[in-house]
Scaffold this motif. Structure first.
Motif, PDB file in Angstrom:
ATOM      1  N   ALA A 184      64.309  25.864  40.506  1.00 27.95           N
ATOM      2  CA  ALA A 184      64.315  23.995  41.165  1.00 27.95           C
ATOM      3  C   ALA A 184      64.585  23.085  40.003  1.00 27.95           C
ATOM      4  N   GLY A 185      64.541  24.129  38.600  1.00 27.77           N
ATOM      5  CA  GLY A 185      65.446  22.436  37.828  1.00 27.77           C
ATOM      6  C   GLY A 185      66.505  22.197  38.093  1.00 27.77           C
ATOM      7  N   ALA A 186      67.379  23.197  38.274  1.00 26.74           N
ATOM      8  CA  ALA A 186      68.669  23.479  38.456  1.00 26.74           C
ATOM      9  C   ALA A 186      69.352  23.113  39.510  1.00 26.74           C
ATOM     10  N   VAL A 210      60.722  27.018  46.700  1.00 27.88           N
ATOM     11  CA  VAL A 210      61.682  27.777  45.260  1.00 27.88           C
ATOM     12  C   VAL A 210      60.674  29.339  45.486  1.00 27.88           C
ATOM     13  N   VAL A 211      59.738  28.490  44.543  1.00 25.26           N
ATOM     14  CA  VAL A 211      58.883  29.352  43.865  1.00 25.26           C
ATOM     15  C   VAL A 211      58.403  30.950  45.047  1.00 25.26           C
ATOM     16  N   LEU A 226      58.907  14.843  44.264  1.00 24.47           N
ATOM     17  CA  LEU A 226      60.456  15.455  44.803  1.00 24.47           C
ATOM     18  C   LEU A 226      60.123  16.471  43.442  1.00 24.47           C
ATOM     19  N   VAL A 227      60.152  16.792  42.565  1.00 26.00           N
ATOM     20  CA  VAL A 227      60.193  18.399  41.685  1.00 26.00           C
ATOM     21  C   VAL A 227      59.744  19.485  42.226  1.00 26.00           C
ATOM     22  N   LEU A 256      71.442  19.533  43.241  1.00 31.69           N
ATOM     23  CA  LEU A 256      72.307  19.200  44.568  1.00 31.69           C
ATOM     24  C   LEU A 256      72.210  17.311  43.864  1.00 31.69           C
ATOM     25  N   GLY A 257      71.612  17.072  42.807  1.00 29.33           N
ATOM     26  CA  GLY A 257      71.403  15.255  42.373  1.00 29.33           C
ATOM     27  C   GLY A 257      70.250  14.659  42.829  1.00 29.33           C
TER      28      GLY A 257
END
Length: 78
Positions: A38-40, A20-21, A12-13, A47-48
């Motif tokens: 992306a981490g945020a 995003v990149v 997922l990450v 977004l949880g």
């Protein structure tokens, strides 16, 4: 069971990070900023999307260690 959850969270990450990149690369922004965004987004304050906060925290700590390497390459000893 833990290994399966780890792989799901990691996938997922990485999927969100790649998206995003790529989006930020089209805007000619640095890829490191994409990883931070992306981490945020994935984290509990964003977004949880992450189910296990402790597991994501462990992945984030490893990501910070890997992030320090390219930052260190930017600085010269002189």
């Amino acid at each position: 069971m833990v290994a399966q959850q780890l792989l799901q969270e990691l996938a997922l990450v990485l999927a969100i990070a790649v998206a995003v990149v790529v989006a930020l690369a089209r805007l000619q922004l640095p890829t490191i900023a994409g990883f931070i965004v992306a981490g945020a987004l994935v984290g509990p304050a964003g977004l949880g999307l992450a189910q296990d906060a402790a597991l994501i925290q462990s992945l984030a700590e490893g990501g910070v260690v890997l992030l320090l390497f390219p930052i260190g390459l930017e600085f010269s000893l002189t």
